[in-house]
Design a protein around this motif. Structure first.
Motif, PDB file in Angstrom:
ATOM      1  N   ARG A 244      -3.367   8.546  -3.092  1.00  0.00           N
ATOM      2  CA  ARG A 244      -2.290  10.002  -2.495  1.00  0.00           C
ATOM      3  C   ARG A 244      -3.073  10.789  -1.616  1.00  0.00           C
ATOM      4  NH1 ARG A 244       1.340  11.295  -6.719  1.00  0.00           N
ATOM      5  NH2 ARG A 244      -0.778  10.953  -7.792  1.00  0.00           N
ATOM      6  N   VAL A 245      -1.884  11.243  -0.737  1.00  0.00           N
ATOM      7  CA  VAL A 245      -1.843  11.732   0.153  1.00  0.00           C
ATOM      8  C   VAL A 245      -1.459  13.091   0.535  1.00  0.00           C
ATOM      9  CG1 VAL A 245      -1.997   9.285   1.754  1.00  0.00           C
ATOM     10  CG2 VAL A 245       0.303  10.614   1.217  1.00  0.00           C
TER      11      VAL A 245
ATOM     12  N   ALA B  83       1.110  -0.759  -0.132  1.00  0.00           N
ATOM     13  CA  ALA B  83      -0.080   0.092   0.183  1.00  0.00           C
ATOM     14  C   ALA B  83       1.035   1.495   0.070  1.00  0.00           C
ATOM     15  CB  ALA B  83      -0.744  -0.270   1.688  1.00  0.00           C
ATOM     16  N   THR B  84       0.169   2.588  -1.114  1.00  0.00           N
ATOM     17  CA  THR B  84       1.268   3.359  -0.831  1.00  0.00           C
ATOM     18  C   THR B  84       0.871   4.674  -0.144  1.00  0.00           C
ATOM     19  OG1 THR B  84       0.458   4.382  -3.379  1.00  0.00           O
ATOM     20  CG2 THR B  84       2.554   2.541  -3.040  1.00  0.00           C
ATOM     21  N   TYR B  85       1.741   5.978   0.306  1.00  0.00           N
ATOM     22  CA  TYR B  85       1.723   6.712   0.476  1.00  0.00           C
ATOM     23  C   TYR B  85       1.904   8.021  -0.497  1.00  0.00           C
ATOM     24  CZ  TYR B  85       0.226   4.308   4.334  1.00  0.00           C
ATOM     25  OH  TYR B  85      -0.671   2.751   4.997  1.00  0.00           O
ATOM     26  N   GLN B  86       1.162   8.623  -1.642  1.00  0.00           N
ATOM     27  CA  GLN B  86       2.174   9.076  -2.393  1.00  0.00           C
ATOM     28  C   GLN B  86       2.072  10.551  -2.366  1.00  0.00           C
ATOM     29  OE1 GLN B  86       1.243   5.069  -5.487  1.00  0.00           O
ATOM     30  NE2 GLN B  86       2.655   7.518  -6.365  1.00  0.00           N
TER      31      GLN B  86
ATOM     32  N   LEU C 260      -6.174   9.807  -1.297  1.00  0.00           N
ATOM     33  CA  LEU C 260      -7.030   9.652  -1.957  1.00  0.00           C
ATOM     34  C   LEU C 260      -7.216   8.298  -2.453  1.00  0.00           C
ATOM     35  CD1 LEU C 260      -7.060  12.748  -4.456  1.00  0.00           C
ATOM     36  CD2 LEU C 260      -9.300  12.155  -2.575  1.00  0.00           C
ATOM     37  N   PRO C 261      -7.366   7.016  -2.379  1.00  0.00           N
ATOM     38  CA  PRO C 261      -7.774   5.858  -3.131  1.00  0.00           C
ATOM     39  C   PRO C 261      -7.346   5.870  -4.718  1.00  0.00           C
ATOM     40  CG  PRO C 261      -9.520   5.530  -2.295  1.00  0.00           C
ATOM     41  CD  PRO C 261      -8.471   6.814  -2.028  1.00  0.00           C
TER      42      PRO C 261
ATOM     43  N   ALA D  50       3.676   0.736   2.661  1.00  0.00           N
ATOM     44  CA  ALA D  50       3.847  -0.330   3.542  1.00  0.00           C
ATOM     45  C   ALA D  50       3.777  -2.135   2.291  1.00  0.00           C
ATOM     46  CB  ALA D  50       2.354  -0.658   4.384  1.00  0.00           C
ATOM     47  N   VAL D  51       5.009  -1.972   2.876  1.00  0.00           N
ATOM     48  CA  VAL D  51       5.470  -3.331   2.096  1.00  0.00           C
ATOM     49  C   VAL D  51       5.113  -4.253   2.658  1.00  0.00           C
ATOM     50  CG1 VAL D  51       7.387  -4.040   0.288  1.00  0.00           C
ATOM     51  CG2 VAL D  51       6.628  -1.982   0.345  1.00  0.00           C
ATOM     52  N   ASN D  52       4.646  -5.159   2.291  1.00  0.00           N
ATOM     53  CA  ASN D  52       4.379  -7.153   3.197  1.00  0.00           C
ATOM     54  C   ASN D  52       5.435  -7.416   1.924  1.00  0.00           C
ATOM     55  OD1 ASN D  52       2.852 -10.226   3.668  1.00  0.00           O
ATOM     56  ND2 ASN D  52       3.125  -9.222   5.200  1.00  0.00           N
TER      57      ASN D  52
END
Ligand code: A2P
Length: 340
Positions: free
Chosen positions: A239-240, A157-160, A200-201, A249-251
């Motif tokens: 987008r944040v 999941a990214t927070y870009q 914004l997802p 967050a990398v799993n």
């Protein structure tokens, strides 16, 4: 190995990434004989500073590449589609930051810390693609894990940051934030919803499978860079309201068991990585710390308690630097040293 100097063009020189490319070329002492800064007709005549000199911006045309040996593009997919082959035909090697050519089997997609050997494939079309910002920082952090334990699946999941959308988005976040804290009406032009104080997802267009294009870029590009289509990847890109640096967050589920301690050991010596991982003292990677540096910061490294071979980590990098400009200039460096 050569000690040659090169005639270099930067296409999209006035943009957020193009500007950083110019800075990187200077900072990293790229072997330059001459530079040419290209942008749209709107910017022709503007001047940009390079190594103390003012260089005029020229309008990009079909004739812009005469004598150019390396052309670094960051002016959007449409411009790359139209002009990258023009540049290649006139003898330049193109390093392209857009998504236009990334999945072309005859065009290498390169992160120098991971697959520098792929650069050799530039001869087919004269173009090398720079991956998506979110993919670059993820594969830099995953590479040592992949080499030692293999990868079955990645859940990310990214927070870009808004700078990934370009200068207009940086202005939009700034203007909306200022308007909101002053109880004033605000405009929304770049994103479909307010970005200030929101998440914004939705990055790039939605595809038929329910993922966005940005998410599918992470899936396809990761496999191409590792040259391994067996890796499962699922991504949610968000987008944040952050100006610079993407967080992820990398799993990762590995094929062979690997401990969090071993991952930390590997990452401590991995090229391009800085381990920032001392949660007891509130130390972990943050966007505000990654901004302005080239390293990919990795922290919160821990064993995933829900599966047998799982590792969780938090990966942060400056999306304009390592996620775009620095990676492109690093590709050009290897190209110049090893191939031209
Ligand atoms: P310009 O500043 O003249 O519009 P960003 O991603 O930060 O918005 O930057 C995009 C970059 O791509 C800018 O340098 C912009 O130039 C350039 N660009 C956009 N469209 C074109 C075009 N049709 N031809 C040449 N350069 C372009």
């Amino acid at each position: 190995m050569s000690d040659r100097k090169f005639n270099v063009a930067v296409v999209g020189a006035t943009g957020a990434v193009g500007n950083q490319m110019i800075t990187c070329l200077g900072e990293r002492n790229f072997p330059i004989k001459s530079v040419k800064f290209l942008a749209s007709a709107r910017s022709a005549g503007r001047e940009l500073r390079f190594r103390g000199d003012l260089v005029p911006v020229e309008e990009l045309t079909e004739k812009s590449f005469e004598g150019v040996e390396i052309a670094i593009f960051s002016a959007g997919g449409g411009t790359s589609e139209k002009f990258a082959s023009v540049a290649a035909k006139s003898g330049a090697v193109v390093v392209d930051n857009s998504s236009q050519w990334r999945m072309d089997p005859d065009i290498p997609l390169v992160v120098p810390e991971v697959n520098p050997h792929a650069i050799a494939g530039y001869t087919k079309k004269g173009i090398i693609a720079n991956p998506n910002c979110s993919t670059i920082q993820m594969v830099v952090a995953l590479n040592p894990i992949y080499r030692e334990a293999g990868i079955r699946r990645i859940v990310v999941a990214t927070y870009q940051a808004v700078s990934g959308t370009g200068k207009k988005a940086i202005d939009e976040l700034f203007d909306q934030t200022r308007s909101m804290i002053n109880f004033l009406p605000f405009d929304k032009k770049v994103y479909p919803h307010r970005i200030a104080f929101n998440a914004l997802p939705h990055i790039d267009k939605f595809e038929n499978n329910g993922y966005t294009k940005e998410e599918m870029k992470m899936v396809k590009e990761t496999r191409k860079i590792f040259e391994d289509d067996s890796i499962g990847v699922t991504a949610t890109t968000v987008r944040v309201p952050v100006f610079y640096s993407h967080s992820e967050a990398v799993n990762v589920e590995t094929l062979k068991p690997i401990s969090a301690e071993r991952v930390r050991e590997l990452l401590l010596v991995a090229p391009g990585v800085k381990v920032v991982d001392d949660p007891a003292n509130d130390v972990y990677p943050m966007a505000i710390d990654a901004a302005g540096q080239d390293a990919t910061l990795v922290g919160r490294i821990r064993k995933d308690i829900s599966i047998e071979n799982g590792i969780d980590m938090w990966v942060v990098a400056d999306n304009i630097r390592k996620g775009a400009a620095t990676n492109a200039v690093q590709i050009a460096e290897v190209l110049a040293k090893e191939y031209l």
